[in-house]
Design a protein around this motif. Structure first.
Motif, PDB file in Angstrom:
ATOM      1  N   ASP A   1       0.801  -1.223   0.000  1.00  0.00           N
ATOM      2  CA  ASP A   1       0.000   0.000   0.000  1.00  0.00           C
ATOM      3  C   ASP A   1       0.832   1.271   0.000  1.00  0.00           C
ATOM      4  OD1 ASP A   1       0.795  -0.506   2.687  1.00  0.00           O
ATOM      5  OD2 ASP A   1      -0.829   0.748   3.440  1.00  0.00           O
ATOM      6  N   GLY A   2       2.159   1.141  -0.067  1.00  0.00           N
ATOM      7  CA  GLY A   2       3.010   2.302  -0.299  1.00  0.00           C
ATOM      8  C   GLY A   2       3.451   3.069   0.909  1.00  0.00           C
ATOM      9  N   ASP A   3       3.245   2.531   2.123  1.00  0.00           N
ATOM     10  CA  ASP A   3       3.668   3.311   3.280  1.00  0.00           C
ATOM     11  C   ASP A   3       5.022   2.872   3.844  1.00  0.00           C
ATOM     12  OD1 ASP A   3       2.807   0.922   4.383  1.00  0.00           O
ATOM     13  OD2 ASP A   3       1.374   1.822   5.780  1.00  0.00           O
ATOM     14  N   ARG A   4       5.549   1.724   3.403  1.00  0.00           N
ATOM     15  CA  ARG A   4       6.849   1.264   3.898  1.00  0.00           C
ATOM     16  C   ARG A   4       7.898   1.372   2.793  1.00  0.00           C
ATOM     17  NH1 ARG A   4       5.962  -3.515   8.243  1.00  0.00           N
ATOM     18  NH2 ARG A   4       3.845  -3.004   8.858  1.00  0.00           N
ATOM     19  N   ASN A   5       9.160   1.422   3.219  1.00  0.00           N
ATOM     20  CA  ASN A   5      10.235   1.568   2.242  1.00  0.00           C
ATOM     21  C   ASN A   5      11.496   0.872   2.725  1.00  0.00           C
ATOM     22  OD1 ASN A   5      12.519   3.764   3.169  1.00  0.00           O
ATOM     23  ND2 ASN A   5      10.549   4.095   4.221  1.00  0.00           N
ATOM     24  N   MET A   6      12.332   0.474   1.773  1.00  0.00           N
ATOM     25  CA  MET A   6      13.682   0.003   2.069  1.00  0.00           C
ATOM     26  C   MET A   6      14.649   0.767   1.173  1.00  0.00           C
ATOM     27  SD  MET A   6      15.416  -3.818   2.002  1.00  0.00           S
ATOM     28  CE  MET A   6      15.228  -4.085   0.244  1.00  0.00           C
ATOM     29  N   ILE A   7      15.760   1.216   1.743  1.00  0.00           N
ATOM     30  CA  ILE A   7      16.762   1.981   1.009  1.00  0.00           C
ATOM     31  C   ILE A   7      18.064   1.185   0.946  1.00  0.00           C
ATOM     32  CG2 ILE A   7      18.088   4.134   0.928  1.00  0.00           C
ATOM     33  CD1 ILE A   7      15.065   4.526   0.520  1.00  0.00           C
ATOM     34  N   LEU A   8      18.650   1.114  -0.242  1.00  0.00           N
ATOM     35  CA  LEU A   8      19.930   0.455  -0.450  1.00  0.00           C
ATOM     36  C   LEU A   8      20.867   1.369  -1.219  1.00  0.00           C
ATOM     37  CD1 LEU A   8      18.748  -3.097  -1.630  1.00  0.00           C
ATOM     38  CD2 LEU A   8      19.667  -2.526   0.617  1.00  0.00           C
ATOM     39  N   GLY A   9      22.172   1.264  -0.924  1.00  0.00           N
ATOM     40  CA  GLY A   9      23.189   1.981  -1.663  1.00  0.00           C
ATOM     41  C   GLY A   9      23.927   1.061  -2.611  1.00  0.00           C
ATOM     42  N   LYS A  10      24.883   1.608  -3.298  1.00  0.00           N
ATOM     43  CA  LYS A  10      25.675   0.849  -4.272  1.00  0.00           C
ATOM     44  C   LYS A  10      26.274  -0.398  -3.622  1.00  0.00           C
ATOM     45  CE  LYS A  10      29.072   1.834  -7.925  1.00  0.00           C
ATOM     46  NZ  LYS A  10      28.113   1.969  -9.030  1.00  0.00           N
ATOM     47  N   ASN A  11      26.353  -1.467  -4.413  1.00  0.00           N
ATOM     48  CA  ASN A  11      26.873  -2.763  -3.944  1.00  0.00           C
ATOM     49  C   ASN A  11      26.035  -3.353  -2.806  1.00  0.00           C
ATOM     50  OD1 ASN A  11      29.127  -2.705  -5.777  1.00  0.00           O
ATOM     51  ND2 ASN A  11      30.102  -1.221  -4.389  1.00  0.00           N
ATOM     52  N   GLY A  12      24.764  -2.987  -2.788  1.00  0.00           N
ATOM     53  CA  GLY A  12      23.847  -3.573  -1.814  1.00  0.00           C
ATOM     54  C   GLY A  12      24.001  -3.051  -0.401  1.00  0.00           C
ATOM     55  N   PHE A  13      24.554  -1.854  -0.229  1.00  0.00           N
ATOM     56  CA  PHE A  13      24.739  -1.298   1.117  1.00  0.00           C
ATOM     57  C   PHE A  13      23.366  -1.022   1.732  1.00  0.00           C
ATOM     58  CE2 PHE A  13      25.515   1.928   4.304  1.00  0.00           C
ATOM     59  CZ  PHE A  13      26.678   1.492   4.907  1.00  0.00           C
ATOM     60  N   PHE A  14      23.052  -1.740   2.799  1.00  0.00           N
ATOM     61  CA  PHE A  14      21.721  -1.706   3.401  1.00  0.00           C
ATOM     62  C   PHE A  14      21.617  -0.606   4.449  1.00  0.00           C
ATOM     63  CE2 PHE A  14      18.991  -3.560   6.921  1.00  0.00           C
ATOM     64  CZ  PHE A  14      17.782  -3.229   6.324  1.00  0.00           C
ATOM     65  N   VAL A  15      20.572   0.202   4.343  1.00  0.00           N
ATOM     66  CA  VAL A  15      20.286   1.245   5.327  1.00  0.00           C
ATOM     67  C   VAL A  15      19.176   0.745   6.238  1.00  0.00           C
ATOM     68  CG1 VAL A  15      19.564   3.631   5.682  1.00  0.00           C
ATOM     69  CG2 VAL A  15      20.913   3.029   3.659  1.00  0.00           C
ATOM     70  N   THR A  16      19.470   0.527   7.503  1.00  0.00           N
ATOM     71  CA  THR A  16      18.429   0.070   8.422  1.00  0.00           C
ATOM     72  C   THR A  16      17.393   1.182   8.599  1.00  0.00           C
ATOM     73  OG1 THR A  16      19.422   0.893  10.467  1.00  0.00           O
ATOM     74  CG2 THR A  16      20.158  -1.267   9.687  1.00  0.00           C
ATOM     75  N   PRO A  17      16.132   0.822   8.851  1.00  0.00           N
ATOM     76  CA  PRO A  17      15.124   1.859   9.089  1.00  0.00           C
ATOM     77  C   PRO A  17      15.508   2.803  10.231  1.00  0.00           C
ATOM     78  CG  PRO A  17      14.085  -0.250   8.715  1.00  0.00           C
ATOM     79  CD  PRO A  17      15.548  -0.524   8.822  1.00  0.00           C
ATOM     80  N   SER A  18      16.177   2.275  11.250  1.00  0.00           N
ATOM     81  CA  SER A  18      16.588   3.120  12.377  1.00  0.00           C
ATOM     82  C   SER A  18      17.602   4.161  11.924  1.00  0.00           C
ATOM     83  CB  SER A  18      17.180   2.248  13.489  1.00  0.00           C
ATOM     84  OG  SER A  18      16.275   1.245  13.887  1.00  0.00           O
ATOM     85  N   ASP A  19      18.552   3.740  11.089  1.00  0.00           N
ATOM     86  CA  ASP A  19      19.533   4.682  10.558  1.00  0.00           C
ATOM     87  C   ASP A  19      18.889   5.649   9.572  1.00  0.00           C
ATOM     88  OD1 ASP A  19      21.779   3.945  11.956  1.00  0.00           O
ATOM     89  OD2 ASP A  19      22.581   2.625  10.401  1.00  0.00           O
ATOM     90  N   SER A  20      17.949   5.142   8.775  1.00  0.00           N
ATOM     91  CA  SER A  20      17.334   5.982   7.742  1.00  0.00           C
ATOM     92  C   SER A  20      16.656   7.202   8.340  1.00  0.00           C
ATOM     93  CB  SER A  20      16.320   5.159   6.945  1.00  0.00           C
ATOM     94  OG  SER A  20      15.756   5.920   5.902  1.00  0.00           O
ATOM     95  N   VAL A  21      15.813   7.001   9.346  1.00  0.00           N
ATOM     96  CA  VAL A  21      15.088   8.134   9.919  1.00  0.00           C
ATOM     97  C   VAL A  21      16.044   9.080  10.646  1.00  0.00           C
ATOM     98  CG1 VAL A  21      14.475   6.988  12.103  1.00  0.00           C
ATOM     99  CG2 VAL A  21      13.022   8.801  11.208  1.00  0.00           C
ATOM    100  N   SER A  22      17.110   8.529  11.255  1.00  0.00           N
ATOM    101  CA  SER A  22      18.054   9.402  11.967  1.00  0.00           C
ATOM    102  C   SER A  22      18.878  10.232  10.988  1.00  0.00           C
ATOM    103  CB  SER A  22      18.960   8.590  12.888  1.00  0.00           C
ATOM    104  OG  SER A  22      19.772   7.697  12.161  1.00  0.00           O
ATOM    105  N   VAL A  23      19.230   9.661   9.836  1.00  0.00           N
ATOM    106  CA  VAL A  23      19.956  10.417   8.809  1.00  0.00           C
ATOM    107  C   VAL A  23      19.075  11.534   8.250  1.00  0.00           C
ATOM    108  CG1 VAL A  23      20.863  10.285   6.450  1.00  0.00           C
ATOM    109  CG2 VAL A  23      21.594   8.619   8.155  1.00  0.00           C
TER     110      VAL A  23
END
Length: 562
Positions: free
Chosen positions: A291-313
């Motif tokens: 339904d479009g309310d959740r997200n996952m963010i990745l960087g080059k070479n599959g660098f994973f951004v945890t949701p906890s880090d994402s909101v703090s950044v």
């Protein structure tokens, strides 16, 4: 103007219509029972009298059975005195976009047809969620009243002959026993796109994606998992921001999300995106849920951004987002199980920080009171006070705005963040569809045993020992209205800053989902790249020992690790 009459239909009550964290979710065949969906829709109308003579928004994530329920809502709303419904074309409407339209039109509420990240199709799940006039999920007082009504309902009202062609944009009016009833079918994307243009500097993001003489274009790949975000991502990222059409994949909403696709943006269920990002071709990747309310963010070479880090950044880089610069930062918040990286940013910025139970509705009161600008949940939810829902597309744009502002890669932004604030290691174990009674007994026994534990008591597992700072079952008193939410998760806080949290999730449709959260903090840079499995193993061993999880659930391994 077509005429219609109200019919009263006798029905039997169902005992299992208690809304969970985000509405009522059940298998499709449960909703297909005679009167099941109708009962719950009528219970909402009865519990929310302002819908009568008012306006509501209707739409969902495109999953199987959605269009059938849209027609049921139209017929029941007409019979219950609603003046107007705003319906997304083909029934499609992302949860964040519905929140935006409710707020823009000052509607009295919304019916959101989704089971979020749960599988779809005839053998999948379905859900109905009611959002209030602020655009956010109904508070527990309202959902509790809906449940009580559903347990004793004996009849519902409906105009069965009102059927609306929702495949075309346009207005339809009906005479219902002398009252006018209107259904407006709208493009579900346009209002949301307009809102995003107000919040972000599209020109800077467009330049980031296009590149320049001195900088290569940012190559992005966005996986919509055949959920509702496809039309939104295409319109914004391709049409407005100039990304190649190939940048957005799995972008057609499907009733079963493509069969093999599970619309949950994490490392397990969005593994196709992980594989693509691991190839090193793309600089930025994102995935969204049904339904479009959740997200996952990745960087080059599959660098994973945890949701906890994402909101703090995002909080630390709020100046990259024009909306925050203009409105100012009023406060930060996170759900209780979410890693505490945001807390450190709040302290550095001297911003008020809130810890709330899981469920986006708990952020709404703080936002409405003007005390909260940015918030997040560890379950891949991030959002701000531009609406009253978490917002996957918004989070993606926030990250692109930060990359444009910082002129740095995803990994560089994260590593700089760790250098300044330390790294919060975070992991979650999900045990899905376990026996509900066993899960409840486990939680009860665990709470009873921990209530006897004292401060400074040493608790040991095979691989390590920890000194207990405190243990509790999290309780939250809303600072705005004084309401109290109890039994929100059993916490074990240790003197070294680590913690374990046990919680029963309210988003499943069958059995119970046990979630165990593990967190530890590291401020030594040489430890930032340590293997997270090795770091968490002592906490995992301890959690399994103190809970005796295998005994109560019969599970030796989690269903998902995120």
């Amino acid at each position: 103007m077509a005429s219609s009459q109200v019919q009263i239909v006798q029905t039997r009550a169902f005992e299992d219509q208690k809304p969970g964290t985000s509405g009522l979710r059940k298998p499709v065949d449960t909703f297909q029972q005679k009167g099941y969906a109708e009962n719950f829709i009528q219970a909402i109308h009865t519990a929310v009298p302002e819908l009568s003579d008012g306006m509501a928004v209707v739409g969902g994530d495109g999953r199987y059975y959605m269009t059938d329920v849209v027609q049921k809502i139209i017929g029941i709303s007409a019979a219950n005195g609603v003046k107007k419904l705003i319906v997304g074309k083909d029934g499609i409407f992302s949860t964040p976009a519905i929140s935006a339209v409710v707020r823009k039109t000052k509607a009295n509420g919304a019916f959101i047809l989704t089971a979020s990240h749960n599988p779809g199709g005839p053998k999948g799940d379905f859900g109905i969620k009611f959002n209030s006039s602020n655009g956010g999920p109904a508070v527990e007082a309202v959902t509790g009243q809906i449940y009580q009504i559903s347990k004793h309902i004996t009849e519902y009202k409906i105009c069965p002959d009102i059927k609306v062609d929702i495949s075309k944009v346009g207005c339809h009016t009906f005479d219902v026993d002398g009252r006018q009833f209107e259904v407006e079918v709208i493009d579900p994307v346009s209002d949301y796109v307009d809102l995003m243009k107000e919040l972000f500097d599209f020109e800077s993001i467009r330049n980031l994606l296009a590149g320049s003489k001195t900088r290569s274009p940012l190559k992005i790949i966005i996986n919509c998992l055949n959920g509702v975000t496809g039309p939104y991502a295409k319109r914004i990222l391709c049409d407005e921001l100039g990304a190649p059409e190939s940048s957005v994949v799995n972008c057609i909403p499907l009733e079963d999300f493509g069969g093999k696709l599970h619309p949950d943006p994490n490392l397990t269920y969005a593994s196709d995106l992980v594989d693509v990002m691991n190839s090193g071709v793309h600089d930025f990747g994102a995935a969204f849920d049904g339904d479009g309310d959740r997200n996952m963010i990745l960087g080059k070479n599959g660098f994973f951004v945890t949701p906890s880090d994402s909101v703090s950044v995002i909080g630390d880089n709020y100046k990259a987002i024009p909306y925050f610069v203009k409105s100012g930062i009023k406060g930060f918040a996170r759900s209780m199980p979410t890693g505490r990286a945001l807390d450190r940013v709040a302290k550095a910025l001297n911003v008020e920080m809130f810890e709330v139970p899981t469920g986006w509705k708990f952020f709404g009161n703080l936002m409405d009171a003007g005390r909260l600008s940015l918030c997040g949940e560890e379950s891949f939810g991030t959002g701000s006070d531009h609406i009253r829902e978490k917002d996957g597309i918004w989070a993606c744009l926030a990250w692109l705005a930060i990359l444009a502002y910082r002129k740095a890669s995803v990994e560089d932004v994260i590593r700089d963040h760790w250098k300044r604030y330390g790294r919060t290691f975070f992991q979650r174990y999900d045990y899905e569809q376990v026996p509900a009674e066993g899960a409840k007994e486990m939680m009860s026994v665990l709470e009873s045993s921990l209530s006897l534990a004292t401060k400074s008591k040493e608790i040991s597992a095979a691989s390590a020992s920890f000194v207990l700072e405190y243990t509790d079952n999290f309780s939250y008193t809303d600072p705005i209205d004084g309401s109290v939410a109890k039994n929100q998760g059993i916490r074990l806080q240790f003197t070294n800053g680590s913690r374990i949290i046990f919680r029963l999730s309210g988003t499943g449709s069958v059995g119970a989902t046990v979630r165990i959260y593990f967190e530890c903090y590291e401020d030594q840079p040489e430890r930032f790249d340590d293997d997270i499995t090795s770091i968490m193993k002592p906490l995992v061993d301890l959690a399994l020992k103190v809970s005796d999880l295998q005994k109560y659930t019969g599970r030796n391994e989690p269903t998902v690790i995120t």
